[in-house]
Write a protein that holds these residues in place. Structure first.
Motif, PDB file in Angstrom:
ATOM      1  N   LYS A   1     -13.980   3.081 -10.444  1.00 20.12           N
ATOM      2  CA  LYS A   1     -14.169   3.187  -8.945  1.00 20.12           C
ATOM      3  C   LYS A   1     -14.675   4.478  -8.450  1.00 20.12           C
ATOM      4  O   LYS A   1     -14.604   5.627  -9.162  1.00 20.12           O
ATOM      5  CB  LYS A   1     -12.702   2.910  -8.118  1.00 20.12           C
ATOM      6  CG  LYS A   1     -12.033   1.574  -8.524  1.00 20.12           C
ATOM      7  CD  LYS A   1     -12.900   0.598  -7.918  1.00 20.12           C
ATOM      8  CE  LYS A   1     -12.232  -0.748  -8.052  1.00 20.12           C
ATOM      9  NZ  LYS A   1     -13.090  -1.762  -7.063  1.00 20.12           N
TER      10      LYS A   1
ATOM     11  N   GLU B   1      -7.966  -1.886  -9.908  1.00 19.89           N
ATOM     12  CA  GLU B   1      -7.887  -2.873 -10.401  1.00 19.89           C
ATOM     13  C   GLU B   1      -7.637  -4.304  -9.818  1.00 19.89           C
ATOM     14  O   GLU B   1      -8.141  -5.343  -9.578  1.00 19.89           O
ATOM     15  CB  GLU B   1      -7.289  -3.219 -11.771  1.00 19.89           C
ATOM     16  CG  GLU B   1      -7.786  -2.457 -12.945  1.00 19.89           C
ATOM     17  CD  GLU B   1      -6.862  -2.215 -14.311  1.00 19.89           C
ATOM     18  OE1 GLU B   1      -7.680  -1.916 -15.363  1.00 19.89           O
ATOM     19  OE2 GLU B   1      -5.863  -3.004 -14.257  1.00 19.89           O
TER      20      GLU B   1
ATOM     21  N   ALA C   1     -11.155   3.644 -14.169  1.00 18.28           N
ATOM     22  CA  ALA C   1     -11.455   2.205 -14.086  1.00 18.28           C
ATOM     23  C   ALA C   1     -12.651   1.784 -13.545  1.00 18.28           C
ATOM     24  O   ALA C   1     -12.893   0.431 -13.251  1.00 18.28           O
ATOM     25  CB  ALA C   1      -9.981   1.616 -13.286  1.00 18.28           C
TER      26      ALA C   1
ATOM     27  N   ARG D   1      -4.853   3.323 -11.654  1.00 14.99           N
ATOM     28  CA  ARG D   1      -5.805   2.258 -12.271  1.00 14.99           C
ATOM     29  C   ARG D   1      -5.363   0.930 -11.520  1.00 14.99           C
ATOM     30  O   ARG D   1      -6.290   0.005 -11.431  1.00 14.99           O
ATOM     31  CB  ARG D   1      -5.501   2.398 -13.719  1.00 14.99           C
ATOM     32  CG  ARG D   1      -6.040   1.203 -14.300  1.00 14.99           C
ATOM     33  CD  ARG D   1      -5.522   1.117 -15.916  1.00 14.99           C
ATOM     34  NE  ARG D   1      -4.074   1.223 -16.017  1.00 14.99           N
ATOM     35  CZ  ARG D   1      -3.282  -0.013 -16.017  1.00 14.99           C
ATOM     36  NH1 ARG D   1      -3.708  -0.869 -15.757  1.00 14.99           N
ATOM     37  NH2 ARG D   1      -2.095   0.544 -16.431  1.00 14.99           N
TER      38      ARG D   1
END
Length: 513
Positions: free
Chosen positions: A445, A412, A443, A408
């Motif tokens: 992606k 990010e 997240a 994550r």
């Protein structure tokens, strides 16, 4: 040393009660101590320590064949057969190993000022900073860290892959310091080293903490247990201990970190706290964080210092404060602190730049926890005009909970990343990558577009470099200084820095200097 002298050092029990069961001569000479049966010598003492994949009790016949006089261990797993040599049962074999080692080497910690450094991140950097500040002030010292050893100015790499060595090696190192008349010992004390008794008997005068975040829950199971292991260092600080040397018992705590409230109740010695954001006895103000250097002013209880250092990043200001507070606590003057900090170029494998003439930055760092990865990215981001590209993984047979968290964070805080091997050990390497990738996918992606999973670390590094353009930063995280990668139970030669240079050269980049 006579056997009875060694056995009398065992604090938790009386060996004489067991002497009737096994016949041995307590006045016989013991020439060595070993917990690896392959290192047993004639008339030696074998300590049967349990390990992750095996147990020292399995090697009692080998120890006997090599000439061991006696073995010590916990309750025998099998009552069917008598051991092949005299055997003394103890309730905690690791504590016994430490007690035996310090007796065998003449209780060296009692003749040194011992400084223990613990924390999730920054231990090695802080330890090396402390060593440099002491050297600058003319205080000869020895150092044991994850990355390196030092003894009175001579330095060599730690190739053992153990951050805190076993008690036998620690006590032998302390003995060498005493024999060389080196008065200070700086020892990196990991949670494993504290929980498993490896630093038992070090009789620390100074305890230092960097921070406590998420790590090693595979071993400790809960964050509470992990914090409790760290607290053992501060329980070991004794205000009544008098070694007859110039040492000042003190606990160095980080006022900015949750560890402060966790550890404070365990401190019986005076506390000297440090911080950036929170009022503290040792506080950094007027920070100037640059791409190549850092400067700040340190406010001390009775003065201040102006610090110029080539270490970069806010987290290194915190590490520097921990080292400055330690030096100050032991009477090192402001002038030596300023001078020492100015001489430090960097720590091996920590924010280390790889330059082969490429138009993008390549940084090698040991960051292998969620907190350390975030901090390194936060430091590099303002210095990056292009994309942030990561290469990282997570160790096998270690903290599983952090894997999706790492994924994550990468999702990010970077534009592109490659998930790869760190140290798979006996785990399925592809499974480790998938567990990290799950955090990235959650997240938002997409694999193949935003990130890749490439188990082979060489290929992963090469892929990251192919994606890099002018102004980008490629961060190779997780291995740092390490000289091996663990596949199964085998340590294979590995160096991120060497591989990075080789791959840059293959892609046509060469340092013109």
């Amino acid at each position: 040393m006579q056997l009875h002298t060694l056995l009398d050092a065992l604090q938790e029990y009386s060996w004489r009660e067991q002497q009737q069961q096994y016949t041995f001569d307590p006045t016989s000479e013991i020439t060595s101590i070993a917990y690896d049966s392959r290192k047993v010598t004639q008339q030696g003492l074998f300590v049967a320590v349990p390990g992750t994949h095996t147990d020292g009790q399995f090697y009692l016949p080998d120890a006997a064949a090599r000439g061991a006089r006696l073995a010590i261990g916990e309750k025998l797993q099998s009552d069917d057969q008598a051991p092949p040599l005299p055997y003394i049962e103890v309730p905690n074999v690791r504590v016994a190993l430490a007690d035996l080692a310090r007796a065998f080497y003449g209780y060296p910690a009692d003749q040194l000022c011992t400084i223990g450094i613990t924390g999730t991140d920054g231990k090695t950097t802080t330890s090396n900073l402390i060593s440099t500040l002491f050297e600058t002030a003319g205080r000869r010292n020895g150092l044991m860290t994850t990355a390196n050893f030092k003894m009175d100015g001579k330095e060599w790499e730690n190739t053992t892959r153990q951050s805190t060595l076993e008690a036998l090696e620690i006590q032998e190192f302390l003995r060498r310091l005493v024999d060389a008349q080196v008065p200070y010992a700086i020892v990196e004390a990991t949670s494993h080293g504290l929980e498993l008794g490896r630093v038992h008997g070090c009789n620390f005068d100074v305890g230092v903490v960097t921070n406590i975040t998420h790590e090693h829950l595979d071993f400790h199971k809960t964050i509470e247990a992990y914090r409790r292991a760290k607290a053992r260092l501060f329980e070991m600080l004794d205000p009544e201990r008098d070694k007859g040397i110039n040492s000042r018992p003190v606990a160095i705590l980080n006022r900015d970190d949750v560890s402060y409230d966790v550890l404070k109740p365990y401190c019986k010695v005076p506390i000297l706290d440090y911080g950036i954001d929170t009022p503290a006895a040792v506080r950094a103000v007027d920070l100037h964080l640059g791409a190549q250097s850092t400067s700040f002013r340190v406010v001390l209880p009775d003065g201040e210092a102006h610090i110029e250092t080539r270490l970069v990043g806010r987290f290194n200001v915190s590490n520097s404060l921990a080292a400055i507070a330690t030096a100050y606590s032991q009477g090192i003057c402001v002038a030596d602190i300023e001078r020492g900090m100015a001489t430090i170029w960097g720590i091996t494998g920590r924010m280390e730049t790889i330059a082969e003439g490429q138009p993008f930055s390549v940084i090698v760092d040991y960051a292998h926890t969620p907190d350390s990865l975030q901090k390194v990215i936060a430091t590099l981001r303002p210095l990056t005009t292009g994309k942030m590209i990561l290469v990282f993984g997570s160790a096998g047979e270690r903290d599983l909970q952090k894997r999706p968290i790492m994924g994550r964070i990468a999702a990010e805080q970077s534009e592109f990343f490659v998930i790869t091997d760190e140290d798979p050990r006996d785990e399925d390497r592809e499974k480790i990558l998938r567990e990290i990738a799950d955090g990235a996918i959650a997240a938002g992606k997409r694999e193949g577009k935003d990130f890749l999973c490439i188990a082979d670390r060489t290929q992963a590094i090469a892929a990251a470099f192919k994606h890099a353009e002018a102004g980008d930063t490629v961060l190779l995280a997780g291995k740092g200084h390490e000289q091996s990668i663990i596949m199964g139970r085998e340590k294979l030669p590995w160096d991120d820095r060497k591989v990075a240079r080789e791959q840059l050269n293959k892609q046509g980049w060469h340092d013109a200097r």
